[in-house]
Design a protein around this motif. Structure first.
Motif, PDB file in Angstrom:
ATOM      1  N   GLY A 104      -2.646  -5.057   5.092  1.00  0.00           N
ATOM      2  CA  GLY A 104      -3.871  -4.296   5.111  1.00  0.00           C
ATOM      3  C   GLY A 104      -4.212  -3.831   3.708  1.00  0.00           C
ATOM      4  O   GLY A 104      -3.493  -4.118   2.743  1.00  0.00           O
ATOM      5  N   GLN A 105      -5.317  -3.075   3.606  1.00  0.00           N
ATOM      6  CA  GLN A 105      -5.785  -2.637   2.295  1.00  0.00           C
ATOM      7  C   GLN A 105      -5.077  -1.376   1.806  1.00  0.00           C
ATOM      8  O   GLN A 105      -5.176  -1.028   0.628  1.00  0.00           O
ATOM      9  CB  GLN A 105      -7.304  -2.402   2.336  1.00  0.00           C
ATOM     10  CG  GLN A 105      -7.726  -1.052   2.896  1.00  0.00           C
ATOM     11  CD  GLN A 105      -7.568  -0.949   4.402  1.00  0.00           C
ATOM     12  OE1 GLN A 105      -7.237  -1.908   5.090  1.00  0.00           O
ATOM     13  NE2 GLN A 105      -7.811   0.257   4.935  1.00  0.00           N
ATOM     14  N   GLY A 106      -4.372  -0.708   2.695  1.00  0.00           N
ATOM     15  CA  GLY A 106      -3.630   0.494   2.323  1.00  0.00           C
ATOM     16  C   GLY A 106      -4.403   1.765   2.583  1.00  0.00           C
ATOM     17  O   GLY A 106      -5.636   1.780   2.566  1.00  0.00           O
ATOM     18  N   THR A 107      -3.657   2.842   2.829  1.00  0.00           N
ATOM     19  CA  THR A 107      -4.246   4.157   3.016  1.00  0.00           C
ATOM     20  C   THR A 107      -3.393   5.169   2.265  1.00  0.00           C
ATOM     21  O   THR A 107      -2.163   5.130   2.325  1.00  0.00           O
ATOM     22  CB  THR A 107      -4.364   4.511   4.508  1.00  0.00           C
ATOM     23  OG1 THR A 107      -5.053   5.755   4.656  1.00  0.00           O
ATOM     24  CG2 THR A 107      -3.010   4.607   5.201  1.00  0.00           C
ATOM     25  N   GLN A 108      -4.060   6.078   1.559  1.00  0.00           N
ATOM     26  CA  GLN A 108      -3.358   7.034   0.705  1.00  0.00           C
ATOM     27  C   GLN A 108      -2.844   8.208   1.529  1.00  0.00           C
ATOM     28  O   GLN A 108      -3.593   8.797   2.317  1.00  0.00           O
ATOM     29  CB  GLN A 108      -4.289   7.557  -0.385  1.00  0.00           C
ATOM     30  CG  GLN A 108      -3.687   8.636  -1.276  1.00  0.00           C
ATOM     31  CD  GLN A 108      -2.587   8.113  -2.193  1.00  0.00           C
ATOM     32  OE1 GLN A 108      -2.749   7.058  -2.822  1.00  0.00           O
ATOM     33  NE2 GLN A 108      -1.482   8.829  -2.274  1.00  0.00           N
ATOM     34  N   VAL A 109      -1.580   8.548   1.315  1.00  0.00           N
ATOM     35  CA  VAL A 109      -0.984   9.752   1.887  1.00  0.00           C
ATOM     36  C   VAL A 109      -0.491  10.622   0.736  1.00  0.00           C
ATOM     37  O   VAL A 109       0.287  10.162  -0.104  1.00  0.00           O
ATOM     38  CB  VAL A 109       0.185   9.417   2.834  1.00  0.00           C
ATOM     39  CG1 VAL A 109       0.907  10.699   3.263  1.00  0.00           C
ATOM     40  CG2 VAL A 109      -0.314   8.647   4.049  1.00  0.00           C
ATOM     41  N   THR A 110      -0.964  11.858   0.700  1.00  0.00           N
ATOM     42  CA  THR A 110      -0.561  12.792  -0.344  1.00  0.00           C
ATOM     43  C   THR A 110       0.043  14.023   0.315  1.00  0.00           C
ATOM     44  O   THR A 110      -0.603  14.662   1.155  1.00  0.00           O
ATOM     45  CB  THR A 110      -1.745  13.196  -1.215  1.00  0.00           C
ATOM     46  OG1 THR A 110      -2.338  12.031  -1.805  1.00  0.00           O
ATOM     47  CG2 THR A 110      -1.304  14.140  -2.320  1.00  0.00           C
ATOM     48  N   VAL A 111       1.277  14.334  -0.061  1.00  0.00           N
ATOM     49  CA  VAL A 111       1.963  15.505   0.483  1.00  0.00           C
ATOM     50  C   VAL A 111       2.034  16.547  -0.624  1.00  0.00           C
ATOM     51  O   VAL A 111       2.718  16.367  -1.630  1.00  0.00           O
ATOM     52  CB  VAL A 111       3.367  15.158   0.975  1.00  0.00           C
ATOM     53  CG1 VAL A 111       4.027  16.411   1.569  1.00  0.00           C
ATOM     54  CG2 VAL A 111       3.317  14.027   1.991  1.00  0.00           C
ATOM     55  N   SER A 112       1.301  17.628  -0.426  1.00  0.00           N
ATOM     56  CA  SER A 112       1.225  18.651  -1.459  1.00  0.00           C
ATOM     57  C   SER A 112       0.755  19.955  -0.847  1.00  0.00           C
ATOM     58  O   SER A 112      -0.025  19.976   0.115  1.00  0.00           O
ATOM     59  CB  SER A 112       0.253  18.221  -2.559  1.00  0.00           C
ATOM     60  OG  SER A 112       0.077  19.250  -3.517  1.00  0.00           O
ATOM     61  N   SER A 113       1.224  21.052  -1.424  1.00  0.00           N
ATOM     62  CA  SER A 113       0.766  22.369  -0.989  1.00  0.00           C
ATOM     63  C   SER A 113      -0.391  22.844  -1.853  1.00  0.00           C
ATOM     64  O   SER A 113      -0.920  23.943  -1.630  1.00  0.00           O
ATOM     65  CB  SER A 113       1.919  23.368  -1.043  1.00  0.00           C
ATOM     66  OG  SER A 113       2.478  23.388  -2.347  1.00  0.00           O
TER      67      SER A 113
END
Length: 113
Positions: A104-113
């Motif tokens: 697939g084209q990818g999906t961004q996951v960002t883990v941050s407070s």
């Protein structure tokens, strides 16, 4: 030919949860092993989890006991339930079919407070 479309990425706080989905079309979905991979900035793409046509799952050590991969052969979809996420989980997540044959084209996951 297989087309894969991911969805569900975004910003999540540490300790939170997120669900990624991947919709497949163009083939007999049920026969292929499906997987989720991720690539963080400056790093190589790495395996997150896979699920075979009969539902057997495999996880990387870094996500074992936190993430759950599942598939629905009737809906031609595969999901990744991400629990207790950590900043180190930040990456672009890719859905794959056929052991890396299609992406697939990818999906961004960002883990941050």
């Amino acid at each position: 030919q297989v087309q894969l479309v991911e969805s569900g990425g975004g910003l999540v706080q540490p300790g939170g949860s997120l669900r990624l989905s991947c919709a497949a079309s163009g083939t007999t979905f049920s026969i292929y092993v499906m997987g989720w991979y991720r690539q963080a900035p400056g790093k190589q793409r790495e395996l997150v989890a896979t699920v075979t046509s009969d539902g057997t799952t495999n996880y990387s050590d870094s996500v074992k006991d936190r993430f759950v991969i599942s598939r629905d052969n009737r809906e031609n979809s595969v999901s990744l339930h991400m629990n207790n996420v950590k900043p180190g989980d930040t990456a672009v997540y890719y859905c794959s079919a056929g052991g890396g044959r299609w992406w697939g084209q990818g999906t961004q996951v960002t883990v941050s407070s």
